[in-house]
Design a protein around this motif. Structure first.
Motif, PDB file in Angstrom:
ATOM      1  N   GLY A  13      56.354  56.406 -26.969  1.00 18.20           N
ATOM      2  CA  GLY A  13      56.534  57.915 -27.329  1.00 18.20           C
ATOM      3  C   GLY A  13      57.469  58.136 -25.473  1.00 18.20           C
ATOM      4  N   GLU A  14      57.021  58.161 -24.748  1.00 17.87           N
ATOM      5  CA  GLU A  14      57.977  59.365 -23.593  1.00 17.87           C
ATOM      6  C   GLU A  14      56.929  59.435 -22.504  1.00 17.87           C
ATOM      7  OE1 GLU A  14      61.759  61.630 -24.759  1.00 17.87           O
ATOM      8  OE2 GLU A  14      60.936  60.610 -27.098  1.00 17.87           O
ATOM      9  N   GLU A  17      54.820  57.007 -16.437  1.00 17.43           N
ATOM     10  CA  GLU A  17      53.939  56.601 -16.425  1.00 17.43           C
ATOM     11  C   GLU A  17      53.380  55.334 -17.063  1.00 17.43           C
ATOM     12  OE1 GLU A  17      51.363  54.337 -13.790  1.00 17.43           O
ATOM     13  OE2 GLU A  17      52.758  56.086 -13.125  1.00 17.43           O
ATOM     14  N   PHE A  18      53.503  55.081 -18.515  1.00 20.62           N
ATOM     15  CA  PHE A  18      53.266  53.997 -19.028  1.00 20.62           C
ATOM     16  C   PHE A  18      54.406  53.167 -18.862  1.00 20.62           C
ATOM     17  CE2 PHE A  18      54.569  51.256 -22.795  1.00 20.62           C
ATOM     18  CZ  PHE A  18      53.323  50.799 -23.327  1.00 20.62           C
ATOM     19  N   MET A  19      56.148  53.572 -19.009  1.00 19.91           N
ATOM     20  CA  MET A  19      57.203  52.461 -19.091  1.00 19.91           C
ATOM     21  C   MET A  19      57.357  52.171 -17.270  1.00 19.91           C
ATOM     22  SD  MET A  19      60.876  54.525 -19.642  1.00 19.91           S
ATOM     23  CE  MET A  19      60.732  55.240 -20.987  1.00 19.91           C
TER      24      MET A  19
END
Length: 141
Positions: A13-14, A17-19
């Motif tokens: 997804g987009e 924070e994960f990225m």
């Protein structure tokens, strides 16, 4: 909140924070073709340590994996997923843990639930024992 160490996914997804966590090295990420991910969960849930698939042969997915040839076709070895924790959502459940999923939730939630040592289930409705039609239970307790 850094509650996971490694994400195994076919799509992330987009989530900014994960990225950020992935790019900074705080979070491990392992991409899998979607069907391979589903089969890895199913295999783990059934106690199968590994299986061979053509999906990913000749791509970065195959890097570092065993390749075996049958009848002139290459296959890569994929490992079953044995997770510490599975978290799924079901439509209905009874107090013995029998689960009924709705619509596309039937695609990945059963194998995801099966591959975890512990499975936490969020349900929309808990029904009395015996009220679920046995033919409609997608994952027995």
């Amino acid at each position: 909140t850094r509650q996971i160490k490694k994400m195994m996914s076919s799509y992330v997804g987009e989530n900014a924070e994960f990225m950020r966590q992935y790019l900074s090295g705080e979070l491990e990420l392992e991409f899998n073709p979607q069907g391979t991910l589903a089969e890895r969960m199913r295999a783990g849930g059934c106690g199968i340590p590994g299986f061979y698939t053509k999906t990913g042969v000749g791509t970065v997915i195959a890097e570092g994996k065993e390749v075996k040839n049958w009848n002139g076709q290459d296959y890569i070895l994929e490992e079953g997923i044995f997770a510490d924790l599975s978290i799924v959502k079901a439509w209905k459940a009874d107090d013995t843990g029998n689960l009924v999923f709705r619509k596309t939730a039937r695609n990945f939630n059963p194998p995801a639930a099966m591959c975890g040592k512990i499975c936490v289930v969020e349900v929309e409705e808990i029904v009395p024992r015996g009220s679920l039609d046995p033919d409609h239970i997608h994952l027995p307790g």
